[in-house]
Write a protein that holds these residues in place. Sequence first.
Motif, PDB file in Angstrom:
ATOM      1  N   LEU A   1     115.845 -21.315  76.738  1.00 46.92           N
ATOM      2  CA  LEU A   1     114.991 -20.129  76.846  1.00 46.92           C
ATOM      3  C   LEU A   1     113.829 -20.194  75.855  1.00 46.92           C
ATOM      4  CD1 LEU A   1     117.716 -17.344  77.211  1.00 46.92           C
ATOM      5  CD2 LEU A   1     116.036 -17.982  78.952  1.00 46.92           C
ATOM      6  N   LEU A   2     114.118 -20.640  74.635  1.00 44.90           N
ATOM      7  CA  LEU A   2     113.078 -20.715  73.604  1.00 44.90           C
ATOM      8  C   LEU A   2     112.094 -21.860  73.884  1.00 44.90           C
ATOM      9  CD1 LEU A   2     115.209 -20.036  70.384  1.00 44.90           C
ATOM     10  CD2 LEU A   2     113.649 -18.456  71.535  1.00 44.90           C
ATOM     11  N   ARG A   3     112.606 -22.953  74.466  1.00 42.18           N
ATOM     12  CA  ARG A   3     111.727 -24.083  74.805  1.00 42.18           C
ATOM     13  C   ARG A   3     110.631 -23.660  75.785  1.00 42.18           C
ATOM     14  NH1 ARG A   3     111.994 -29.426  74.459  1.00 42.18           N
ATOM     15  NH2 ARG A   3     111.289 -29.650  76.617  1.00 42.18           N
ATOM     16  N   GLU A   4     110.974 -22.772  76.673  1.00 45.75           N
ATOM     17  CA  GLU A   4     110.024 -22.325  77.695  1.00 45.75           C
ATOM     18  C   GLU A   4     108.854 -21.536  77.100  1.00 45.75           C
ATOM     19  OE1 GLU A   4     112.537 -20.111  80.277  1.00 45.75           O
ATOM     20  OE2 GLU A   4     113.489 -21.886  81.172  1.00 45.75           O
ATOM     21  N   LYS A   5     109.008 -21.072  75.868  1.00 43.88           N
ATOM     22  CA  LYS A   5     107.988 -20.230  75.242  1.00 43.88           C
ATOM     23  C   LYS A   5     106.961 -21.029  74.433  1.00 43.88           C
ATOM     24  CE  LYS A   5     111.140 -16.304  75.073  1.00 43.88           C
ATOM     25  NZ  LYS A   5     110.462 -15.578  76.165  1.00 43.88           N
ATOM     26  N   ASN A   6     107.185 -22.349  74.305  1.00 41.73           N
ATOM     27  CA  ASN A   6     106.202 -23.219  73.638  1.00 41.73           C
ATOM     28  C   ASN A   6     105.820 -22.690  72.251  1.00 41.73           C
ATOM     29  OD1 ASN A   6     104.706 -25.559  73.615  1.00 41.73           O
ATOM     30  ND2 ASN A   6     102.906 -24.648  74.581  1.00 41.73           N
ATOM     31  N   LEU A   7     106.829 -22.367  71.448  1.00 39.16           N
ATOM     32  CA  LEU A   7     106.621 -21.686  70.167  1.00 39.16           C
ATOM     33  C   LEU A   7     106.096 -22.592  69.059  1.00 39.16           C
ATOM     34  CD1 LEU A   7     109.965 -19.748  70.425  1.00 39.16           C
ATOM     35  CD2 LEU A   7     107.733 -18.628  70.292  1.00 39.16           C
ATOM     36  N   LEU A   8     106.304 -23.890  69.178  1.00 38.99           N
ATOM     37  CA  LEU A   8     105.973 -24.795  68.076  1.00 38.99           C
ATOM     38  C   LEU A   8     104.755 -25.671  68.366  1.00 38.99           C
ATOM     39  CD1 LEU A   8     109.521 -25.986  66.918  1.00 38.99           C
ATOM     40  CD2 LEU A   8     108.277 -23.919  66.318  1.00 38.99           C
TER      41      LEU A   8
ATOM     42  N   LEU B   1     116.324 -33.936  64.820  1.00 32.08           N
ATOM     43  CA  LEU B   1     115.060 -33.383  65.320  1.00 32.08           C
ATOM     44  C   LEU B   1     115.321 -32.148  66.175  1.00 32.08           C
ATOM     45  CD1 LEU B   1     111.985 -33.542  65.774  1.00 32.08           C
ATOM     46  CD2 LEU B   1     112.432 -35.150  67.645  1.00 32.08           C
ATOM     47  N   CYS B   2     116.337 -32.209  67.004  1.00 34.00           N
ATOM     48  CA  CYS B   2     116.680 -31.071  67.860  1.00 34.00           C
ATOM     49  C   CYS B   2     117.060 -29.858  67.020  1.00 34.00           C
ATOM     50  CB  CYS B   2     117.826 -31.445  68.795  1.00 34.00           C
ATOM     51  SG  CYS B   2     118.390 -30.073  69.845  1.00 34.00           S
ATOM     52  N   PHE B   3     117.938 -30.055  66.047  1.00 32.02           N
ATOM     53  CA  PHE B   3     118.367 -28.939  65.204  1.00 32.02           C
ATOM     54  C   PHE B   3     117.189 -28.363  64.417  1.00 32.02           C
ATOM     55  CE2 PHE B   3     123.002 -30.588  64.949  1.00 32.02           C
ATOM     56  CZ  PHE B   3     123.374 -29.771  66.016  1.00 32.02           C
ATOM     57  N   ALA B   4     116.317 -29.237  63.921  1.00 31.91           N
ATOM     58  CA  ALA B   4     115.153 -28.783  63.151  1.00 31.91           C
ATOM     59  C   ALA B   4     114.245 -27.913  64.020  1.00 31.91           C
ATOM     60  CB  ALA B   4     114.383 -29.980  62.597  1.00 31.91           C
ATOM     61  N   ARG B   5     113.959 -28.391  65.218  1.00 31.27           N
ATOM     62  CA  ARG B   5     113.062 -27.642  66.101  1.00 31.27           C
ATOM     63  C   ARG B   5     113.728 -26.375  66.651  1.00 31.27           C
ATOM     64  NH1 ARG B   5     108.293 -29.843  67.213  1.00 31.27           N
ATOM     65  NH2 ARG B   5     108.036 -28.772  69.213  1.00 31.27           N
ATOM     66  N   PHE B   6     115.024 -26.419  66.874  1.00 28.30           N
ATOM     67  CA  PHE B   6     115.761 -25.231  67.332  1.00 28.30           C
ATOM     68  C   PHE B   6     115.649 -24.134  66.272  1.00 28.30           C
ATOM     69  CE2 PHE B   6     120.236 -23.698  68.853  1.00 28.30           C
ATOM     70  CZ  PHE B   6     119.648 -22.606  69.473  1.00 28.30           C
ATOM     71  N   HIS B   7     115.894 -24.495  65.026  1.00 26.66           N
ATOM     72  CA  HIS B   7     115.755 -23.530  63.934  1.00 26.66           C
ATOM     73  C   HIS B   7     114.330 -22.987  63.884  1.00 26.66           C
ATOM     74  CE1 HIS B   7     115.262 -22.801  59.369  1.00 26.66           C
ATOM     75  NE2 HIS B   7     115.774 -21.716  59.910  1.00 26.66           N
ATOM     76  N   GLY B   8     113.358 -23.888  63.982  1.00 21.58           N
ATOM     77  CA  GLY B   8     111.958 -23.469  63.950  1.00 21.58           C
ATOM     78  C   GLY B   8     111.604 -22.523  65.080  1.00 21.58           C
ATOM     79  N   LYS B   9     112.108 -22.808  66.272  1.00 21.28           N
ATOM     80  CA  LYS B   9     111.832 -21.944  67.431  1.00 21.28           C
ATOM     81  C   LYS B   9     112.383 -20.535  67.199  1.00 21.28           C
ATOM     82  CE  LYS B   9     112.200 -25.784  70.750  1.00 21.28           C
ATOM     83  NZ  LYS B   9     110.810 -25.922  71.181  1.00 21.28           N
ATOM     84  N   ILE B  10     113.582 -20.460  66.657  1.00 19.26           N
ATOM     85  CA  ILE B  10     114.192 -19.146  66.385  1.00 19.26           C
ATOM     86  C   ILE B  10     113.335 -18.365  65.400  1.00 19.26           C
ATOM     87  CG2 ILE B  10     116.160 -17.984  65.285  1.00 19.26           C
ATOM     88  CD1 ILE B  10     117.933 -20.251  66.463  1.00 19.26           C
ATOM     89  N   VAL B  11     112.932 -19.020  64.311  1.00 18.55           N
ATOM     90  CA  VAL B  11     112.123 -18.342  63.299  1.00 18.55           C
ATOM     91  C   VAL B  11     110.796 -17.865  63.879  1.00 18.55           C
ATOM     92  CG1 VAL B  11     110.881 -18.626  61.112  1.00 18.55           C
ATOM     93  CG2 VAL B  11     113.185 -19.595  61.378  1.00 18.55           C
ATOM     94  N   GLU B  12     110.101 -18.760  64.585  1.00 15.68           N
ATOM     95  CA  GLU B  12     108.785 -18.388  65.132  1.00 15.68           C
ATOM     96  C   GLU B  12     108.905 -17.294  66.197  1.00 15.68           C
ATOM     97  OE1 GLU B  12     106.182 -19.296  63.685  1.00 15.68           O
ATOM     98  OE2 GLU B  12     106.965 -20.954  62.492  1.00 15.68           O
ATOM     99  N   PHE B  13     109.966 -17.334  66.983  1.00 18.83           N
ATOM    100  CA  PHE B  13     110.187 -16.299  67.999  1.00 18.83           C
ATOM    101  C   PHE B  13     110.408 -14.942  67.341  1.00 18.83           C
ATOM    102  CE2 PHE B  13     113.254 -13.868  70.624  1.00 18.83           C
ATOM    103  CZ  PHE B  13     112.463 -13.635  71.726  1.00 18.83           C
ATOM    104  N   MET B  14     111.219 -14.912  66.281  1.00 20.21           N
ATOM    105  CA  MET B  14     111.563 -13.646  65.640  1.00 20.21           C
ATOM    106  C   MET B  14     110.423 -13.094  64.791  1.00 20.21           C
ATOM    107  SD  MET B  14     114.411 -12.814  66.845  1.00 20.21           S
ATOM    108  CE  MET B  14     114.875 -11.427  65.796  1.00 20.21           C
ATOM    109  N   LYS B  15     109.501 -13.938  64.391  1.00 16.99           N
ATOM    110  CA  LYS B  15     108.358 -13.487  63.593  1.00 16.99           C
ATOM    111  C   LYS B  15     107.276 -12.814  64.456  1.00 16.99           C
ATOM    112  CE  LYS B  15     106.769 -16.513  60.537  1.00 16.99           C
ATOM    113  NZ  LYS B  15     106.544 -17.836  59.907  1.00 16.99           N
ATOM    114  N   LYS B  16     107.344 -13.045  65.756  1.00 17.26           N
ATOM    115  CA  LYS B  16     106.305 -12.505  66.651  1.00 17.26           C
ATOM    116  C   LYS B  16     106.457 -10.995  66.849  1.00 17.26           C
ATOM    117  CE  LYS B  16     105.217 -16.669  69.274  1.00 17.26           C
ATOM    118  NZ  LYS B  16     103.852 -16.749  68.727  1.00 17.26           N
TER     119      LYS B  16
END
Length: 207
Positions: free
Chosen positions: A12-19, A192-207
């Motif tokens: 779901l987060l990948r679809e949002k192109n957050l990074l 890399l997956c775990f790093a980007r997953f964490h990043g996606k969560i943070v960027e999503f929640m900051k919006k």
Amino acid sequence: MEFSNSYELLILLREKNLLKNSPKYWWPNVGSFEVVVGAILTQNTKWENVQKALNKWKIENGELRVEVVASFDVSYLAEIIKPVGFYNQKAKRLIALSRNILRDFGNFESFSENVDREWLLNQKGIGFETADSILCYACFREVMVVDAYTKRLLKKSGYEFESYDEMKEWCERGILENWDKIKSFYEDDLNLCFARFHGKIVEFMKK
């Protein structure tokens, strides 16, 4: 958002192109001692304040090196990192940590290859999130970092956990169980997956 495991959340987060404007591993300057410093400085403060402190540091001292931090006077370091708050406490802890790294590992390269979570958790001022941030982003270990953003996102979707490690295990499990479906997205690199997953969560929640 509706999801039944962390794999579905990642999709779901990948679809949002957050990074799209972020570094590859999301955290800046991965694999360096700067990550260790940043992981401690970011405790109880915004990343923008950490960035101010790191920029000031680089202007005055160049590259962040463990040998240099180990030699700093507490009052001097505290002045540099003032934007982050709790600067006296963080200065003392950074200097102590740097000296312990040199004592037990000799240099940062050996530290990044050989340190484990137990050693990090035995250092004053390092808790679960900070330890895992160092392992994931400074040492390239296959570790998922979970934080207040993760907890808030999962709670909104009905998932609550009794401990940090229980939440972390939930996040890692869905990825591991579905790794064959997503490994091509992440160069077959779980870190890399775990790093980007964490990043996606943070960027999503900051919006």
